[in-house]
Design a protein around this motif. Structure first.
Motif, PDB file in Angstrom:
ATOM      1  N   UNK A 163       0.787  -1.270   0.136  1.00 19.28           N
ATOM      2  CA  UNK A 163       0.077   0.047   0.101  1.00 19.28           C
ATOM      3  C   UNK A 163       0.823   1.205   0.234  1.00 19.28           C
ATOM      4  N   UNK A 164       1.692   1.359   0.590  1.00 19.52           N
ATOM      5  CA  UNK A 164       2.927   2.479   0.885  1.00 19.52           C
ATOM      6  C   UNK A 164       3.514   2.741  -0.552  1.00 19.52           C
ATOM      7  N   UNK A 165       3.760   1.441  -1.468  1.00 16.19           N
ATOM      8  CA  UNK A 165       4.414   1.966  -2.636  1.00 16.19           C
ATOM      9  C   UNK A 165       3.289   2.527  -3.689  1.00 16.19           C
ATOM     10  N   UNK A 166       2.108   1.737  -3.607  1.00 20.11           N
ATOM     11  CA  UNK A 166       1.131   2.290  -4.371  1.00 20.11           C
ATOM     12  C   UNK A 166       0.870   3.685  -4.059  1.00 20.11           C
ATOM     13  N   UNK A 167       0.674   4.221  -3.013  1.00 16.82           N
ATOM     14  CA  UNK A 167       0.291   5.550  -2.551  1.00 16.82           C
ATOM     15  C   UNK A 167       1.367   6.428  -3.088  1.00 16.82           C
ATOM     16  N   UNK A 168       2.740   6.008  -3.076  1.00 17.95           N
ATOM     17  CA  UNK A 168       3.769   6.964  -3.682  1.00 17.95           C
ATOM     18  C   UNK A 168       3.670   7.132  -5.173  1.00 17.95           C
ATOM     19  N   UNK A 169       2.969   6.149  -6.012  1.00 15.46           N
ATOM     20  CA  UNK A 169       2.644   6.253  -7.289  1.00 15.46           C
ATOM     21  C   UNK A 169       1.621   7.005  -7.629  1.00 15.46           C
ATOM     22  N   UNK A 170       0.551   7.055  -6.609  1.00 12.77           N
ATOM     23  CA  UNK A 170      -0.666   7.737  -6.826  1.00 12.77           C
ATOM     24  C   UNK A 170      -0.186   9.611  -6.629  1.00 12.77           C
ATOM     25  N   UNK A 171       0.737   9.651  -5.526  1.00 12.11           N
ATOM     26  CA  UNK A 171       0.923  10.923  -5.111  1.00 12.11           C
ATOM     27  C   UNK A 171       1.838  11.671  -6.150  1.00 12.11           C
ATOM     28  N   UNK A 172       2.800  10.806  -6.562  1.00 12.05           N
ATOM     29  CA  UNK A 172       3.684  11.136  -7.651  1.00 12.05           C
ATOM     30  C   UNK A 172       2.587  11.523  -9.006  1.00 12.05           C
ATOM     31  N   UNK A 173       1.704  11.068  -9.164  1.00  7.62           N
ATOM     32  CA  UNK A 173       0.818  11.004 -10.388  1.00  7.62           C
ATOM     33  C   UNK A 173      -0.061  12.380 -10.020  1.00  7.62           C
ATOM     34  N   UNK A 174      -0.576  12.602  -9.018  1.00  9.88           N
ATOM     35  CA  UNK A 174      -1.489  13.608  -8.763  1.00  9.88           C
ATOM     36  C   UNK A 174      -1.011  14.962  -8.090  1.00  9.88           C
ATOM     37  N   UNK A 175       0.054  14.899  -7.098  1.00 11.00           N
ATOM     38  CA  UNK A 175       0.664  16.025  -6.788  1.00 11.00           C
ATOM     39  C   UNK A 175      -0.388  16.942  -5.934  1.00 11.00           C
ATOM     40  N   UNK A 176      -1.534  16.255  -5.347  1.00  9.55           N
ATOM     41  CA  UNK A 176      -2.366  17.297  -4.562  1.00  9.55           C
ATOM     42  C   UNK A 176      -2.714  16.304  -3.365  1.00  9.55           C
ATOM     43  N   UNK A 177      -2.428  16.963  -2.166  1.00  7.52           N
ATOM     44  CA  UNK A 177      -2.833  15.850  -0.815  1.00  7.52           C
ATOM     45  C   UNK A 177      -4.037  15.400  -0.725  1.00  7.52           C
ATOM     46  N   UNK A 178      -5.118  16.213  -0.839  1.00  7.26           N
ATOM     47  CA  UNK A 178      -6.614  15.494  -0.788  1.00  7.26           C
ATOM     48  C   UNK A 178      -6.898  14.767  -2.034  1.00  7.26           C
ATOM     49  N   UNK A 179      -6.500  15.006  -2.948  1.00  5.35           N
ATOM     50  CA  UNK A 179      -6.906  14.199  -4.207  1.00  5.35           C
ATOM     51  C   UNK A 179      -6.108  12.848  -3.872  1.00  5.35           C
ATOM     52  N   UNK A 180      -4.739  12.839  -3.519  1.00  2.28           N
ATOM     53  CA  UNK A 180      -3.992  11.782  -3.462  1.00  2.28           C
ATOM     54  C   UNK A 180      -4.484  10.712  -2.411  1.00  2.28           C
ATOM     55  N   UNK A 181      -4.816  11.297  -1.330  1.00  2.00           N
ATOM     56  CA  UNK A 181      -5.446  10.322   0.012  1.00  2.00           C
ATOM     57  C   UNK A 181      -6.515   9.724  -0.672  1.00  2.00           C
ATOM     58  N   UNK A 182      -7.346  10.673  -1.016  1.00  3.23           N
ATOM     59  CA  UNK A 182      -8.716  10.066  -1.550  1.00  3.23           C
ATOM     60  C   UNK A 182      -8.804   8.923  -2.650  1.00  3.23           C
ATOM     61  N   UNK A 183      -7.667   9.034  -3.617  1.00  5.47           N
ATOM     62  CA  UNK A 183      -7.426   8.164  -4.627  1.00  5.47           C
ATOM     63  C   UNK A 183      -6.896   6.979  -4.110  1.00  5.47           C
ATOM     64  N   UNK A 240       0.464  -9.285  -5.222  1.00  2.20           N
ATOM     65  CA  UNK A 240       1.110  -8.401  -4.133  1.00  2.20           C
ATOM     66  C   UNK A 240       2.521  -8.022  -4.771  1.00  2.20           C
ATOM     67  N   UNK A 241       3.380  -8.539  -5.582  1.00  2.00           N
ATOM     68  CA  UNK A 241       4.293  -8.091  -6.311  1.00  2.00           C
ATOM     69  C   UNK A 241       4.494  -7.310  -7.451  1.00  2.00           C
ATOM     70  N   UNK A 242       3.484  -7.264  -8.279  1.00  2.00           N
ATOM     71  CA  UNK A 242       3.340  -6.579  -9.218  1.00  2.00           C
ATOM     72  C   UNK A 242       2.891  -5.176  -9.088  1.00  2.00           C
ATOM     73  N   UNK A 243       2.173  -4.955  -8.041  1.00  2.95           N
ATOM     74  CA  UNK A 243       1.446  -3.814  -7.778  1.00  2.95           C
ATOM     75  C   UNK A 243       2.504  -2.766  -7.323  1.00  2.95           C
ATOM     76  N   UNK A 244       3.395  -3.056  -6.364  1.00  4.88           N
ATOM     77  CA  UNK A 244       4.232  -2.039  -5.896  1.00  4.88           C
ATOM     78  C   UNK A 244       5.500  -1.957  -6.973  1.00  4.88           C
TER      79      UNK A 244
END
Length: 260
Positions: A163-183, A240-244
């Protein structure tokens, strides 16, 4: 690289959200395991025979709610490690000091992976330990040597780094705190919660590509159901391996190609 890792470690722990999410989140999940196990302990004499036969001590230790809390917390923290640096403008200083962006991303990924793996392992071990200690008073606890237990504990622990690495990918893509957390919440937990096995195998195969779904229907169960509609153990570990891995590649590409 050692200096980069040290710098990313400092950045991660300089975020107040890190201490709050990891500290209070871990405490909340362990507390929930204690509460659930105590309720099962006190209610065990009154359980019907069918309910006793279906009782799973590992579910009392780490339930779907615990998995949801862990994935949301880890995913949000992963997103904030990227979004926070862009929001404060610190990324400009970082990339001025280290123009090789791939090295910066690699250091971030390594630090987040290590911290999340340690957190996941702590949560998995702590919830299992306190829960089985309570349930042993009714003679229904399980041990590490029982079938499926180690697989479940490993899957519970790996939910955090995935989940942490997926969150990093989403954060890098959106670059907006609220939008990234919701996504992150939507992608990792909210949408997969509504997935159920169906008569359409192609849809089941699609569901089997989602980490939360394969944990809930395969890796998080000590006894697997013999149902072709459900994911296999090997396929679930592959998810579990491919998502991160995909999230790490996405983070690297976005940081390298987009301006700060």
């Amino acid at each position: 690289m050692i200096d980069l890792l040290a710098a990313e470690w400092t950045k991660l722990w300089s975020l107040r959200s890190t201490r709050w999410l990891l500290g209070l989140g871990t405490l909340a999940i362990v507390t929930f395991a204690v509460q659930s196990s105590l309720e099962a302990y006190h209610g065990w004499p009154g359980f019907p025979a069918m309910e006793k036969a279906r009782f799973s001590p590992l579910t009392e230790a780490f339930s779907g709610l615990s998995a949801t809390m862990l994935m949301i917390g880890a995913g949000s923290l992963g997103a904030l490690t990227i979004v926070g640096e862009y929001a404060t403008g610190l990324i400009r200083t970082t990339l001025s000091a280290v123009p090789a962006r791939h090295r910066v991303v690699a250091a971030k990924l390594a630090v987040v992976s290590g911290v999340m793996l340690a957190t996941g392992a702590l949560v998995s071990a702590a919830t299992f330990g306190v829960s089985q200690a309570i349930l042993s008073g009714r003679g229904v606890a399980v041990s590490l040597g029982d079938p499926g237990v180690l697989r479940v504990l490993a899957a519970n622990a790996l939910l955090a780094p995935v989940s942490g690495l997926v969150g990093m990918g989403v954060g890098a893509l959106l670059r907006h705190t609220a939008a990234a957390v919701v996504a992150v919440c939507a992608v990792l937990v909210i949408v997969p919660t509504f997935f159920r096995p169906t008569v359409h195998q192609w849809l089941n195969d699609l569901y089997a590509l989602v980490p939360f779904y394969v944990w809930r229907t395969c890796l998080g169960l000590p006894q697997l159901r013999d149902d072709p509609a459900l994911p296999t153990v090997a396929g679930s570990w592959a998810v579990f391996a491919l998502w991160p891995l995909a999230a790490a590649v996405l983070t690297l590409l976005v940081v390298r190609r987009r301006d700060v």
